[in-house]
Design a protein around this motif. Structure first.
Motif, mmCIF file in Angstrom:
data_model
loop_
_atom_site.group_PDB
_atom_site.id
_atom_site.type_symbol
_atom_site.label_atom_id
_atom_site.label_comp_id
_atom_site.label_asym_id
_atom_site.label_seq_id
_atom_site.Cartn_x
_atom_site.Cartn_y
_atom_site.Cartn_z
ATOM 1 N N CYS A 195 -7.407 26.917 21.156
ATOM 2 C CA CYS A 195 -8.347 26.487 22.205
ATOM 3 C C CYS A 195 -9.493 25.671 21.599
ATOM 4 O O CYS A 195 -9.881 24.623 22.141
ATOM 5 N N GLY A 196 -10.034 26.169 20.458
ATOM 6 C CA GLY A 196 -11.116 25.436 19.812
ATOM 7 C C GLY A 196 -10.668 24.046 19.386
ATOM 8 O O GLY A 196 -11.390 23.060 19.582
ATOM 9 N N VAL B 243 -10.291 21.564 22.357
ATOM 10 C CA VAL B 243 -11.588 21.042 22.812
ATOM 11 C C VAL B 243 -12.140 20.051 21.786
ATOM 12 O O VAL B 243 -12.649 18.977 22.146
ATOM 13 N N ALA B 244 -12.013 20.394 20.500
ATOM 14 C CA ALA B 244 -12.512 19.490 19.459
ATOM 15 C C ALA B 244 -11.815 18.130 19.540
ATOM 16 O O ALA B 244 -12.475 17.084 19.434
ATOM 17 N N LEU C 240 -15.977 26.648 29.876
ATOM 18 C CA LEU C 240 -14.813 26.747 28.989
ATOM 19 C C LEU C 240 -14.782 28.094 28.284
ATOM 20 O O LEU C 240 -13.710 28.685 28.097
ATOM 21 N N ALA D 170 -17.051 23.662 19.326
ATOM 22 C CA ALA D 170 -15.593 23.788 19.331
ATOM 23 C C ALA D 170 -15.099 24.243 17.960
ATOM 24 O O ALA D 170 -14.221 25.109 17.857
ATOM 25 N N CYS D 171 -15.699 23.662 16.910
ATOM 26 C CA CYS D 171 -15.300 24.052 15.550
ATOM 27 C C CYS D 171 -15.697 25.499 15.276
ATOM 28 O O CYS D 171 -14.958 26.248 14.631
ATOM 29 N N ALA E 71 -21.236 19.621 21.018
ATOM 30 C CA ALA E 71 -19.980 20.098 21.592
ATOM 31 C C ALA E 71 -18.921 20.251 20.510
ATOM 32 O O ALA E 71 -18.181 21.237 20.467
ATOM 33 N N LEU E 72 -18.878 19.256 19.611
ATOM 34 C CA LEU E 72 -17.896 19.302 18.527
ATOM 35 C C LEU E 72 -18.173 20.493 17.619
ATOM 36 O O LEU E 72 -17.247 21.240 17.235
#
Lengths: 243, 550
Positions: free
Chosen positions: B47-48, B51-52, B163, B18-19, B14-15
């Motif tokens: 947005c990224g 989430v990160a 998302l 997001a990155c 997920a990280l």
């Protein structure tokens, strides 16, 4: 039939393929022939191209969502023709990427608005619609007159249009910013090239009544004034039918 | 709290995602620094990063217990419901605002972003994609797990879908305000947002198929047919209709690959089937699960479901050209469109009938339970709207209705009466169990919402029928000397009272939605059943051995 389906619905991938096939037929039958049947779009040898200023104006028309309230498609109905002029032909929007036929007339149709009103009227109306038409529901677009038009990248715009099929020449692409300037500044040295490249019928004049760097208002009015006037085919066809 | 449910490798994934999104945003910001594309790049970075940060904050939380694998994964559904309600309020408020703009057009503050033309797509995309899309994604996750008796295959891809889809919606809505639009109705977002949606959609399709592959039921339930058709066909429509050449990689602006008549046909093939596969197929999937479930009755007829499903899937794709009657589109295409639009009434009414007959034996519940009544009324509006649609596709009828407010009335009969009501009914039936509660915070408020929604829809639709027909008739009225009797402005003046009425109807509907959102919020916030001690185990934790809906 139901027995077949009873088995089909047990296999996800087969089901997926069935949906794509069944759903694909309609669009294919209706759309693909439009590209191949030559009668779909009439011939119009006199068809002109949008000038860079008109392209910019058209982009402003789209940006502001004018198409949400104004159609550009006169139907083959008596009252449409008597109200707005000869019905629209497919060829008239053949360089429209995308088309702006619209779906709603909160305001009137604009397919043949070009030349119907003066530049002064168009500018006054865009600045304050209710000063000219008291009952109007249109928003004011006064800010267009205050916003300088970005012309530097118009060459790229023409290039992109050329990629999708509009026959702009290399010369047109190279001179796009100068042509945009010249079309709204008839006394400038850039004016002559516009008519030379885009045809003698091109409207070269100060749309806002003053010359110099064009504003977004200049561009939009230039576009509105060319609507329905890129070719005379529709009018010629109507005159022929009347005889 | 949602992050704690992810396993450590999932948190890493997920990280990384997001990155990656933030990185994409950075690329956009750099390439488009001289253009509005750069602004959108900054938005994507934001947005990224958000989430990160959320993932980072829960990164070192204890790993979830392995017991989670024996229950359904409903976190994305919960979040999707919240997103759907937020979009509903925002987009309906914008819709009502633009309705007032037609009453009083000087409410634009002399700014560019606030004019009708820029706000209108915020309303349409906001309700269709923001509200409708989130509701569809949320419920499809819920339904596919239960009808397959299988848990979603992993815990990252549903979040990516949800998302990612909301990022698309944000890019769309904010873009319109800045003037970024392709100007294709219901397909306004520009090329980069379109490409992003394709990526999200492929992930969605893959997730759906992977869940189906894990199913413990031999048959795929009807709802999943509809959700699958929705995912598949929307992908095809979206890709074809949005083919375009960007001005450059640093420009937000692009030029459509198609022009003129071909573009018109492609656009309305897309536009009409966005109605068919986004606003009909997907929501029929919802109806086929939640309505029988709530009524406690099986679907009336399995065979009728099959006929209506394939009828809708086949025939809708032909109907788009009825948007182009009497235009420069060749007549043979117009005639095909009209013919199929009329035939379409058969599968449409088969669905509506199937839904209503399912309620046989449960009509007392419809009387007492506003949630079920939402769904019943939705099925009635579905039947009425599809009849009206076929009627309006008849060429001579269309000569009167086209370009007028009648179309707007028709769309809202479908959007408010069918799409929104079936969604609210479905949400009310799952919100309590999803948050581990016995019932909605206030059944009375559900009742209030129901009547506000019905009143709003009727006022809206009736005012638009009136204005549309008056408008259409005025445009074609001739006086005795054989000339047009009314100028365009005459017809505009005649619209004014209906525009006021419409804006009031929309306001009623909006208030209903706010009441609904408040009720859902309070339901989420009341102490859970387990905490009260009524139940040893909340229904949301039920194992996947739960009986499927069939």
């Amino acid at each position: 039939m139901f027995g077949f389906h009873y088995r089909l619905e047990r296999h996800a991938l087969r089901f997926v393929i069935a949906v794509i096939l069944v759903a694909g037929i309609g669009g294919f039958v209706e759309i693909a022939p439009l590209f191949t049947i030559s009668e779909t779009v009439e011939a119009a040898p006199d068809m002109r191209l949008y000038t860079p200023l008109e392209v910019a104006g058209r982009n402003i028309y789209m940006r502001e969502g004018c198409y949400a309230c104004h159609s550009q498609m006169i139907r083959t109905l008596r009252d449409d023709v008597e109200r707005y002029g000869p019905y629209s032909l497919a060829v008239e929007s053949k360089y429209d990427h995308p088309m702006l036929w619209g779906s709603k007339r909160t305001g009137p149709d604009l397919a043949r608005i070009g030349g119907k009103y003066s530049d002064e009227w168009q500018v006054a109306h865009l600045q304050d619609p209710r000063a000219v038409v008291p009952e109007s529901k249109m928003p004011s677009y006064a800010f267009l007159g205050r916003t300088p038009l970005k012309t530097s990248d118009l060459g790229l715009h023409l290039k992109a249009l050329r990629k999708v099929g509009v026959p702009y020449t290399g010369e047109m692409v190279a001179n796009a910013p100068a042509d945009a300037y010249g079309q709204a500044a008839p006394d400038s040295p850039y004016a002559a090239g516009v008519a030379q490249r885009y045809g003698e019928a091109t409207q070269v004049r100060a749309f806002m009544g003053r010359q110099g760097d064009p504003t977004e208002m200049d561009a939009l009015v230039a576009y509105l004034q060319v609507l329905g006037r890129l070719t005379d085919v529709a009018k010629a066809q109507q005159a022929q039918a009347a005889e | 709290m949602y992050v704690a449910q992810l396993t450590l490798p999932e948190r890493r994934a997920a990280l990384a995602l997001a990155c990656l999104v933030a990185g994409l945003g950075l690329t956009m910001a750099v390439l488009g620094r001289d253009d509005l594309l750069g602004t959108h790049g900054a938005l994507v970075i934001a947005c990224g990063v958000v989430v990160a940060i959320v993932v980072m904050r829960g990164f070192y939380a204890p790993s979830p217990s392995p017991e989670r694998l024996s229950s359904y994964y409903d976190d994305p559904t919960r979040a999707g419901i919240v997103f759907a309600m937020i979009w509903a309020i925002v987009a309906m408020a914008v819709g009502d605002w633009v309705a007032w703009l037609l009453v009083s057009p000087d409410l634009t503050f002399d700014a560019a972003w606030s004019s009708f033309g820029r706000l209108r797509p915020v309303h349409t995309s906001g309700v269709i994609f923001g509200f409708g899309g989130n509701a569809l994604i949320a419920t499809s996750f819920y339904v596919v797990q239960r009808t397959s008796r299988a848990r979603l295959p992993d815990q990252v891809s549903p979040w990516f879908v949800l998302l990612g889809f909301n990022l698309f919606c944000i890019l769309a809505a904010s873009g319109y305000l800045m003037g970024i639009t392709q100007s294709k109705e219901y397909a306004e977002p520009e090329w980069y947002a379109d490409i992003w949606l394709v990526i999200v959609w492929v992930a969605y399709f893959g997730l759906y198929l992977r869940t189906l592959a894990r199913r413990k039921e031999p048959h795929i339930y009807v709802s999943n047919w509809y959700y699958l058709a929705f995912i598949l066909v929307v992908a095809v429509l979206h890709i074809v209709n949005n083919l375009a050449v960007p001005v450059s990689l640093g420009h937000a602006k692009s030029y459509s690959a198609f022009a003129g008549v071909q573009d018109a046909m492609t656009e309305w093939w897309y536009g009409h089937n966005a109605v068919a596969f986004f606003l009909t197929s997907g929501f029929l999937g919802m109806m086929y699960y939640f309505m029988p479930k709530r009524a406690g009755r099986p679907i009336f007829s399995y065979r009728l479901s099959i006929i209506s499903f394939w009828g809708i899937t086949f025939m809708y794709m032909w109907a788009g050209s009825h948007h182009l009657h009497y235009t420069a589109l060749p007549q043979w295409v117009q005639t095909l469109g009209m013919t199929f639009s009329l035939m379409l009434l058969v599968p449409s009414w088969a669905s509506a009938t199937n839904a209503l007959l399912t309620l046989n034996g449960a009509w007392h519940k419809v009387r007492d339970d506003a949630t079920l009544r939402f769904m019943m009324t939705a099925a009635v509006f579905y039947g009425l709207t599809t009849f009206e649609g076929s009627f309006m596709a008849i060429r001579p009828v269309n000569s009167l209705s086209h370009y007028t407010d009648w179309t707007i009335g028709h769309v809202h009969a479908g959007a408010l009466g069918w799409v929104a009501l079936i969604t609210f009914g479905s949400l009310y039936s799952i919100v309590p169990s999803l948050w581990g509660k016995r019932a909605m915070y206030s059944p009375r408020l559900v009742e209030v919402h129901y009547w506000l929604a019905i009143a709003g829809t009727l006022v809206y639709v009736i005012s638009m029928w009136n204005s549309g027909i008056v408008q259409g008739l005025m445009w074609r009225t001739y006086n005795d000397s054989g000339t047009l009797a009314y100028s365009f402005v005459d017809s505009l003046v005649a619209m004014h009272p209906y525009y006021v009425m419409r804006a009031v109807g929309g306001l009623l509907f909006l208030i209903g939605t706010v009441v609904g959102a408040y009720n859902i919020w309070r339901t989420m916030r009341t102490p859970a059943l387990a905490e009260i001690g009524d139940f040893a185990e909340a229904p949301a934790r039920a194992a996947p051995t739960l009986a499927a809906a069939e």
